[in-house]
Design a protein around this motif. Sequence first.
Motif, PDB file in Angstrom:
ATOM      1  N   LEU A 146      54.530  39.061  41.261  1.00 26.68           N
ATOM      2  CA  LEU A 146      54.159  38.666  39.901  1.00 26.68           C
ATOM      3  C   LEU A 146      53.338  37.386  39.874  1.00 26.68           C
ATOM      4  CD1 LEU A 146      57.436  39.487  37.913  1.00 26.68           C
ATOM      5  CD2 LEU A 146      55.204  40.604  37.686  1.00 26.68           C
ATOM      6  N   ARG A 147      53.503  36.560  40.902  1.00 28.73           N
ATOM      7  CA  ARG A 147      52.728  35.315  40.957  1.00 28.73           C
ATOM      8  C   ARG A 147      51.225  35.576  41.074  1.00 28.73           C
ATOM      9  NH1 ARG A 147      54.840  30.323  42.393  1.00 28.73           N
ATOM     10  NH2 ARG A 147      52.646  29.708  42.384  1.00 28.73           N
ATOM     11  N   PHE A 148      50.857  36.791  41.475  1.00 26.75           N
ATOM     12  CA  PHE A 148      49.430  37.119  41.532  1.00 26.75           C
ATOM     13  C   PHE A 148      48.821  37.234  40.133  1.00 26.75           C
ATOM     14  CE2 PHE A 148      50.548  39.286  45.729  1.00 26.75           C
ATOM     15  CZ  PHE A 148      50.105  38.215  46.484  1.00 26.75           C
ATOM     16  N   VAL A 149      49.665  37.495  39.134  1.00 30.69           N
ATOM     17  CA  VAL A 149      49.144  37.715  37.776  1.00 30.69           C
ATOM     18  C   VAL A 149      49.693  36.722  36.756  1.00 30.69           C
ATOM     19  CG1 VAL A 149      48.703  40.158  38.179  1.00 30.69           C
ATOM     20  CG2 VAL A 149      50.929  39.453  37.315  1.00 30.69           C
ATOM     21  N   LEU A 150      50.797  36.039  37.077  1.00 29.37           N
ATOM     22  CA  LEU A 150      51.395  35.108  36.127  1.00 29.37           C
ATOM     23  C   LEU A 150      51.049  33.667  36.485  1.00 29.37           C
ATOM     24  CD1 LEU A 150      55.052  36.437  35.613  1.00 29.37           C
ATOM     25  CD2 LEU A 150      53.128  36.641  34.037  1.00 29.37           C
ATOM     26  N   SER A 154      55.124  30.290  33.768  1.00 30.15           N
ATOM     27  CA  SER A 154      55.718  31.550  33.312  1.00 30.15           C
ATOM     28  C   SER A 154      56.565  32.175  34.414  1.00 30.15           C
ATOM     29  CB  SER A 154      54.618  32.522  32.881  1.00 30.15           C
ATOM     30  OG  SER A 154      53.877  32.007  31.806  1.00 30.15           O
TER      31      SER A 154
END
Length: 207
Positions: A146-150, A154
């Motif tokens: 998720l760190r690739f998009v958030l 967040s």
Amino acid sequence: MKPSHFLVRLNSADCITLFGLLFSAIAMVCALNQQLLLSVSWLFLAMLADALDGIWARRNKLVRAFGRYLDGFMDQLIYLISPAVVLYLSGFDGYWSLFLLLMIACGSIRLSVFNEVGNIEGSSGLSYLGMPVFWSLFILSAYLLLRFVLPPLSGYLLLSVTLLLFSIAMLWRRPFYKFKHLSVIIGITLSGAFTFFWLHFRGFCVV
């Protein structure tokens, strides 16, 4: 039988358990070198060793109290300490790291209870009492993806809530599903290892 000069004689199941130590050590080295994705792939291999040792011990009648305790120590390293280190090095530090301490504390309590009661009978057969600690690796994996998009904040907020709920669930007195089929276990662990190896060697990184 002649007494051994050492405290204990390791059997083949114990040796499989100790592969979890080797893979976790490699994962920690990768994490300390900021190769976080590669670190997770090694933890999936450690998870595979952790799953296979119990299956091997039961099939070959090698189950004993020492093996349960050794497995518990390896679980603490694979699923509590190593993921906490990876998350800390990913930037989840400062006050955020209090959630990591909570996870380690609740996970340690849950593992101690497991050494006393073992698996329980649930509606779908053998189950865990309290959410098993190995879910920390799935939480870690999802967070890094998720760190690739958030944005970082967040991601930190989402992870904080997830770790809080996970910590509570590990101490919750209710049955949790136990993976029983070897093919499913091998499929999940090798798929996870391959995915994060691929991401690492494709040049992806967590920022």
